[in-house]
Scaffold this motif. Structure first.
Motif, PDB file in Angstrom:
ATOM      1  N   THR A  12       0.847  -1.187   0.000  1.00  0.00           N
ATOM      2  CA  THR A  12       0.000   0.000   0.000  1.00  0.00           C
ATOM      3  C   THR A  12       0.888   1.243   0.000  1.00  0.00           C
ATOM      4  O   THR A  12       1.988   1.252   0.573  1.00  0.00           O
ATOM      5  CB  THR A  12      -0.940  -0.012   1.228  1.00  0.00           C
ATOM      6  OG1 THR A  12      -1.785   1.124   1.155  1.00  0.00           O
ATOM      7  CG2 THR A  12      -0.163   0.023   2.526  1.00  0.00           C
TER       8      THR A  12
ATOM      9  N   TYR B  55      -6.020   2.137   9.214  1.00  0.00           N
ATOM     10  CA  TYR B  55      -5.219   1.020   8.693  1.00  0.00           C
ATOM     11  C   TYR B  55      -4.428   0.385   9.846  1.00  0.00           C
ATOM     12  O   TYR B  55      -3.467   0.978  10.356  1.00  0.00           O
ATOM     13  CB  TYR B  55      -4.266   1.536   7.622  1.00  0.00           C
ATOM     14  CG  TYR B  55      -3.504   0.454   6.902  1.00  0.00           C
ATOM     15  CD1 TYR B  55      -4.114  -0.303   5.895  1.00  0.00           C
ATOM     16  CD2 TYR B  55      -2.175   0.192   7.211  1.00  0.00           C
ATOM     17  CE1 TYR B  55      -3.410  -1.288   5.233  1.00  0.00           C
ATOM     18  CE2 TYR B  55      -1.466  -0.794   6.549  1.00  0.00           C
ATOM     19  CZ  TYR B  55      -2.093  -1.529   5.556  1.00  0.00           C
ATOM     20  OH  TYR B  55      -1.400  -2.507   4.895  1.00  0.00           O
TER      21      TYR B  55
ATOM     22  N   GLN C 155      -1.276   5.217   4.056  1.00  0.00           N
ATOM     23  CA  GLN C 155      -2.427   4.913   4.899  1.00  0.00           C
ATOM     24  C   GLN C 155      -2.382   5.783   6.145  1.00  0.00           C
ATOM     25  O   GLN C 155      -1.363   6.436   6.421  1.00  0.00           O
ATOM     26  CB  GLN C 155      -2.411   3.429   5.315  1.00  0.00           C
ATOM     27  CG  GLN C 155      -2.613   2.461   4.166  1.00  0.00           C
ATOM     28  CD  GLN C 155      -4.045   2.426   3.649  1.00  0.00           C
ATOM     29  OE1 GLN C 155      -4.964   2.953   4.286  1.00  0.00           O
ATOM     30  NE2 GLN C 155      -4.241   1.811   2.472  1.00  0.00           N
TER      31      GLN C 155
END
Lengths: 373, 69
Positions: free
Chosen positions: A175, A211, A178
């Protein structure tokens, strides 16, 4: 260890206006034991080494105010588990990060407190920075003495925002960016029981949103909310006959990941001379595994199904043995502290059937210097 | 029921405590009798255990997080 008349006049356990400047530094070497090579499928067997330098300053400002400053710097290197592989008929094996990771973390905290006759109100700001993780926190704390200053009620509120930007995100398909937010409330009641003992009972609740997965794990999907509650007891008793002090701490923790834990710590402060003190300590910890913990990463599960093979979410127990020596003069003291931490599934109160191969063993060696102006 | 039990425990605890005047608090004021005698050691423990175990939380509110957990 001589007492000043000023110390005698102070209420013992409420926050009091600091009557002099206090400064402390501590340097610590944290060393994790290497991973057993037989438990590593791929990657490095070297776990983390961290060097930690800490500093604090507490000073009065005028008659009614106090300032506290805390700084810490950590530099770390080593490898960490990225995932696990379960093979039928064989032990679970670790996928470790390969190249040595070099990281650093800096934290600065500034707090001011206004003191009243039987109360205090404090505000603090904290900033923590890493190359891939930044956090900013604000906390408000209030204390109120009552019952002839034998009882103190402390209330705390904090809020923090964290920003996560994993390294090498594009190369490894992680990712990109976040965030998470954390809110915490605490309540503690400290009660002087008699001339030689005191008990603190506390409660805290923390809510995390955002997250909460580990972006460096190959397959780690956790809920985006976590509610944590903890109940604490801290007991202190001085024994004049042996010129020593007993510390007993207990914490019960529970969260909605399904984890419950017990932590019991005891320390014995033995005054050997007016200047020298020896402090052996032992800590026991036991937790059960999270509801979504898996021994081996399961790529057959949809990415909407929670799973994590993080050893910190497995069922295990841990024991820490510590020994500290402290040499004190009127306005300064030096201390040396060594601790050894051992963890295993079999140490847990409810022993898990399968032990995570990544459970830690580490040592801590600290040198500290404190002085008062 | 639980609240009643808690109230009874609190009342019993308060009544079981002895009155300790300020000039009788010499032992309680000793450095080794403080709840956290070593500020930096307490912060270090909090950080190390938070990094390696699933639990956190004590009698004070949480500080800033880190990428360690």
């Amino acid at each position: 260890m001589a007492l000043t008349s000023a110390a005698l006049a102070l209420p013992a356990f409420s926050a009091s206006v600091p009557d002099q400047v206090e400064i402390g530094i501590k340097t610590t070497a944290y060393r994790e034991s290497d991973q057993n090579p037989e438990s590593v499928l791929v990657g490095s067997v070297q776990r983390y080494d961290i060097n930690i330098n800490q500093f604090y300053l507490i000073t009065p400002i005028g008659r009614d105010w106090g300032l506290a400053l805390d700084l810490s710097h950590e530099s770390m290197s080593g490898a960490s588990p990225w995932g696990t592989v379960s093979v039928v008929g064989a032990n679970t094996q670790l996928v470790m990060s390969g190249a040595t990771i070099e990281e650093a973390r800096n934290e600065l905290s500034v707090g001011v407190t206004r003191y009243f006759d039987t109360a205090s109100l404090g505000l603090s700001l904290t900033r923590s920075e890493e190359n891939d993780y930044n956090a900013t926190a604000m906390a408000v704390n209030g204390e109120w003495d009552f019952n002839n200053r034998q009882s103190t009620l402390a209330v705390g509120l904090s809020y923090s925002t964290d920003s996560i930007e994993p390294s090498d995100a594009l190369s490894f398909g992680r990712t990109l960016k976040q965030a998470r937010r954390n809110a915490s409330f605490s309540l503690a009641w400290t009660q002087v029981l008699n001339r030689a003992s005191v008990l603190q009972s506390g409660f805290s609740v923390t809510q995390h949103n955002g997250y909460l997965s580990d972006p460096y794990k190959l397959r780690d999907i956790r809920p985006r909310q976590r509610l944590e509650t903890a109940i604490n007891f801290r007991y202190r008793r001085f024994m004049q006959r042996s010129d020593s002090s007993l510390h007993l701490d207990y914490r019960y923790y529970h969260d909605d990941f399904g984890i419950g834990s017990h932590t019991l710590r005891s320390a014995w402060y033995q005054n050997l001379t007016d200047q020298f003190q020896l402090i052996p300590s032992v800590r026991y910890y036991s937790q059960n595994q999270a509801d979504f913990y898996v021994g081996g990463d399961d790529y057959g599960l949809a990415e909407t199904v929670f799973q994590s093979s993080d050893y910190r979410l497995s069922g295990f127990g841990a024991v820490t043995f510590g020994l500290q020596g402290r040499f004190s003069q009127r306005d300064w003291s030096v201390s040396v502290n060594f601790e050894r931490y051992l963890s295993a599934a079999g140490y847990a109160l409810n022993a898990s059937r399968a032990e995570h191969p990544g459970l830690l063993r580490f040592s801590l060696l600290s040198f500290g210097f404190d002085f008062r102006l | 029921m639980n609240k009643s039990l808690l109230l009874v425990i609190i009342i019993l605890l308060l009544y079981s405590c002895q009155t300790v005047q300020p000039w009788q608090r010499g032992l309680l004021a000793r450095p080794e009798m403080q709840l956290e005698p070593d500020r930096l050691q307490a912060k270090l423990h909090s950080q190390v255990y938070f990094s390696n175990e699933a639990s956190s939380g004590d009698s004070e509110v949480a500080g800033a997080g880190c990428g360690c957990n």
